[in-house]
Design a protein around this motif. Structure first.
Motif, short mmCIF file in Angstrom:
data_model
loop_
_atom_site.label_atom_id
_atom_site.label_comp_id
_atom_site.label_asym_id
_atom_site.label_seq_id
_atom_site.Cartn_x
_atom_site.Cartn_y
_atom_site.Cartn_z
N VAL A 82 -32.40 12.43 8.85
CA VAL A 82 -31.96 11.49 8.78
C VAL A 82 -32.16 10.39 9.22
O VAL A 82 -32.97 10.13 10.46
CB VAL A 82 -30.16 11.37 9.09
N ARG B 180 -25.03 4.74 9.81
CA ARG B 180 -23.57 6.20 8.58
C ARG B 180 -22.81 6.15 9.43
O ARG B 180 -22.92 6.84 10.51
CB ARG B 180 -24.26 7.43 8.45
N PHE C 4 -30.74 12.50 3.96
CA PHE C 4 -28.86 12.78 3.32
C PHE C 4 -28.69 11.90 1.96
O PHE C 4 -28.97 11.50 2.14
CB PHE C 4 -27.98 12.63 4.66
#
Length: 121
Positions: free
Chosen positions: A2, A98, A27
């Motif tokens: 990520v 995120r 992702f």
């Protein structure tokens, strides 16, 4: 793995505008809400905006409401923070992050490296 990479920061005069970008990789962006935070040295990191996975639900802190707008482009794995009518107190390092879930409530688990925004004449 990520990764989140911010860009678009810089020096701007009071009253000016900047658009920050957040490039996501590693992702599937459309499964997660994306938040924007900022931090000034000596202060806690502040969440200022968040956009849900589908771009419909957005939240803003009182400090930026009406001046900042967040958006996203899931097809291109990008998120954005449009900042208008910038003030000196907006000077900070800005991060995208995120969130754990599709909607904004909750913590963030991955962060970008940050981009400096300086508002000064």
């Amino acid at each position: 793995q990520v990764q989140l990479v911010e860009s678009g920061g810089g020096l701007v005069q009071p009253g000016g505008s900047l658009r920050l970008s957040c490039a996501a990789s590693g992702f599937t962006l459309e499964y997660y809400a994306i938040a924007w935070f900022r931090q000034v040295p000596g202060k806690e990191r502040e969440e200022i905006a968040c956009i849900a996975y589908n771009g419909v639900l957005k939240t803003y802190s009182d400090s930026v409401k009406g001046r900042f707008t967040t958006s996203r482009d899931n097809a291109n794995n990008m998120a954005y923070l449009q900042m208008r009518n910038l003030k000196s107190e907006d000077t900070a390092v800005y991060y995208c992050a995120r969130k754990l879930y599709r909607y904004c409530p909750g913590d963030a688990d991955y962060w970008g490296q940050g981009t400096q925004v300086t508002v000064a004449s």
